[in-house]
Design a protein around this motif. Sequence first.
Motif, PDB file in Angstrom:
ATOM      1  N   THR A   1     -22.700  -7.985  26.993  1.00  0.00           N
ATOM      2  CA  THR A   1     -23.895  -8.814  26.903  1.00  0.00           C
ATOM      3  C   THR A   1     -23.721 -10.084  27.737  1.00  0.00           C
ATOM      4  OG1 THR A   1     -23.065  -9.937  24.926  1.00  0.00           O
ATOM      5  CG2 THR A   1     -24.381  -7.933  24.604  1.00  0.00           C
ATOM      6  N   LEU A   2     -24.834 -10.709  28.066  1.00  0.00           N
ATOM      7  CA  LEU A   2     -24.777 -11.952  28.829  1.00  0.00           C
ATOM      8  C   LEU A   2     -24.098 -13.062  28.037  1.00  0.00           C
ATOM      9  CD1 LEU A   2     -28.293 -12.037  30.544  1.00  0.00           C
ATOM     10  CD2 LEU A   2     -26.093 -11.433  31.563  1.00  0.00           C
ATOM     11  N   SER A   3     -24.283 -13.039  26.717  1.00  0.00           N
ATOM     12  CA  SER A   3     -23.615 -14.050  25.892  1.00  0.00           C
ATOM     13  C   SER A   3     -22.102 -13.886  25.944  1.00  0.00           C
ATOM     14  CB  SER A   3     -24.106 -13.945  24.441  1.00  0.00           C
ATOM     15  OG  SER A   3     -23.839 -12.653  23.911  1.00  0.00           O
TER      16      SER A   3
ATOM     17  N   HIS B   1     -20.433 -12.734  28.579  1.00  0.00           N
ATOM     18  CA  HIS B   1     -20.059 -13.274  29.882  1.00  0.00           C
ATOM     19  C   HIS B   1     -20.008 -14.798  29.833  1.00  0.00           C
ATOM     20  CE1 HIS B   1     -19.978  -9.754  32.587  1.00  0.00           C
ATOM     21  NE2 HIS B   1     -20.859  -9.227  31.747  1.00  0.00           N
TER      22      HIS B   1
ATOM     23  N   GLU C   1     -23.831 -13.435  36.335  1.00  0.00           N
ATOM     24  CA  GLU C   1     -24.071 -12.091  35.802  1.00  0.00           C
ATOM     25  C   GLU C   1     -25.562 -11.834  35.614  1.00  0.00           C
ATOM     26  OE1 GLU C   1     -23.062  -8.299  34.728  1.00  0.00           O
ATOM     27  OE2 GLU C   1     -21.801  -9.876  35.578  1.00  0.00           O
ATOM     28  N   ALA C   2     -26.305 -12.831  35.132  1.00  0.00           N
ATOM     29  CA  ALA C   2     -27.750 -12.653  34.946  1.00  0.00           C
ATOM     30  C   ALA C   2     -28.457 -12.450  36.287  1.00  0.00           C
ATOM     31  CB  ALA C   2     -28.327 -13.864  34.219  1.00  0.00           C
ATOM     32  N   THR C   3     -28.099 -13.251  37.296  1.00  0.00           N
ATOM     33  CA  THR C   3     -28.721 -13.108  38.610  1.00  0.00           C
ATOM     34  C   THR C   3     -28.332 -11.796  39.270  1.00  0.00           C
ATOM     35  OG1 THR C   3     -28.582 -15.518  38.825  1.00  0.00           O
ATOM     36  CG2 THR C   3     -29.099 -14.258  40.813  1.00  0.00           C
ATOM     37  N   LYS C   4     -27.076 -11.407  39.114  1.00  0.00           N
ATOM     38  CA  LYS C   4     -26.616 -10.152  39.717  1.00  0.00           C
ATOM     39  C   LYS C   4     -27.353  -8.964  39.119  1.00  0.00           C
ATOM     40  CE  LYS C   4     -22.831  -8.106  38.465  1.00  0.00           C
ATOM     41  NZ  LYS C   4     -21.421  -7.750  38.201  1.00  0.00           N
ATOM     42  N   ARG C   5     -27.529  -8.940  37.802  1.00  0.00           N
ATOM     43  CA  ARG C   5     -28.246  -7.826  37.170  1.00  0.00           C
ATOM     44  C   ARG C   5     -29.700  -7.799  37.629  1.00  0.00           C
ATOM     45  NH1 ARG C   5     -26.014  -7.674  30.872  1.00  0.00           N
ATOM     46  NH2 ARG C   5     -23.796  -7.422  31.414  1.00  0.00           N
ATOM     47  N   LEU C   6     -30.293  -8.960  37.782  1.00  0.00           N
ATOM     48  CA  LEU C   6     -31.688  -9.021  38.218  1.00  0.00           C
ATOM     49  C   LEU C   6     -31.839  -8.487  39.637  1.00  0.00           C
ATOM     50  CD1 LEU C   6     -34.572  -9.989  37.498  1.00  0.00           C
ATOM     51  CD2 LEU C   6     -33.964 -12.192  38.501  1.00  0.00           C
TER      52      LEU C   6
ATOM     53  N   GLY D   1     -22.253 -17.114  33.445  1.00  0.00           N
ATOM     54  CA  GLY D   1     -23.484 -16.626  32.842  1.00  0.00           C
ATOM     55  C   GLY D   1     -24.608 -16.482  33.847  1.00  0.00           C
ATOM     56  N   THR D   2     -24.764 -17.487  34.717  1.00  0.00           N
ATOM     57  CA  THR D   2     -25.794 -17.423  35.755  1.00  0.00           C
ATOM     58  C   THR D   2     -25.501 -16.315  36.752  1.00  0.00           C
ATOM     59  OG1 THR D   2     -26.138 -19.812  35.528  1.00  0.00           O
ATOM     60  CG2 THR D   2     -27.001 -18.760  37.516  1.00  0.00           C
TER      61      THR D   2
END
Length: 305
Positions: free
Chosen positions: A92-94, A96, A176-181, A173-174
């Motif tokens: 999960t992002l949390s 990461h 992993e979230a940006t990479k998944r997007l 966190g940023t």
Amino acid sequence: MEEEMKVMLQQHQQQQQKQPEKWRAVLKRIPSFVATLAKNTVLGMAVFTTYEGIVEYSPSPSANHTSAENGRADDTGTTETMLVTDPFASATLSRHAAAGFVAGTVHASLSYAFDGISRWRQMMMTKKGNVNIMSMVRHPAASASSMAASIRAGGPFLPYALHHATSHMVLFGTYEATKRLLLGAIPSSKDNNGNAEEEEQDIDSHYSSLTAVAFAGGIAGSAQYIVGDYTERLTQGKVPSADASSSSRSQNPPSSLKLANSARKFRSLPMPRVPDGRSLLLAFIPSAIGFVAFEFGREVISDDD
């Protein structure tokens, strides 16, 4: 004419005299550069190793990982089922962000110790520029005490650790979230049957993923710079304490006084600064390169396994 020749000769001699001095100045900077490079290398390895270890950690082999089954035909025509797991994609992002927080704490601990040892080394240097080893051997207790004092001279550790932990939490966190997007917007390549067109599509998909990783890493580095700049000013700033006269009059001040003190502390907090484009670019490029190297290393290690 003779005077001009003399002037030119003097200028040539002065330039020849300046060149050795310039090289000596460059050579003097080499040890400092090597020490800084070694320090940053150790810190980077510690951060990414801690982050990767926490994300990939699982009490059981399949507790926190989702899997995908890919069908692959062998020479006999039967289909072989291959289990593919990616702990980074399934976490999960949390998780990461929490791993980044711990990695930032490790970074702060090592950096705090390195800076303290550097101050202690400068303090122990002799006039010749060498550390007095014999004094350390003869008086180990005093040397250890002076080293501890040099480390503590860096200021309180807790605000320093919170600054680094928060900025690294935002970084990972940023990222992993940006990479998944970004990776979600890239069409996935189908099974490669050996056709030249499909191989070209796989190569295009690989470079697209690499570009997404680099862009996500750059965005994460810029976000870390903005948050880190604010948390650094926040931890170094001094928030005014409560009114001493009011607290002396009553150990239980009224709610209105508590609210006023809280509002005053809030107003005293520093305002976030708008970063300039040059600073963001300087944060974007190294972070993009670092995450590309990190993902490349993970891919090489996973292929070897």
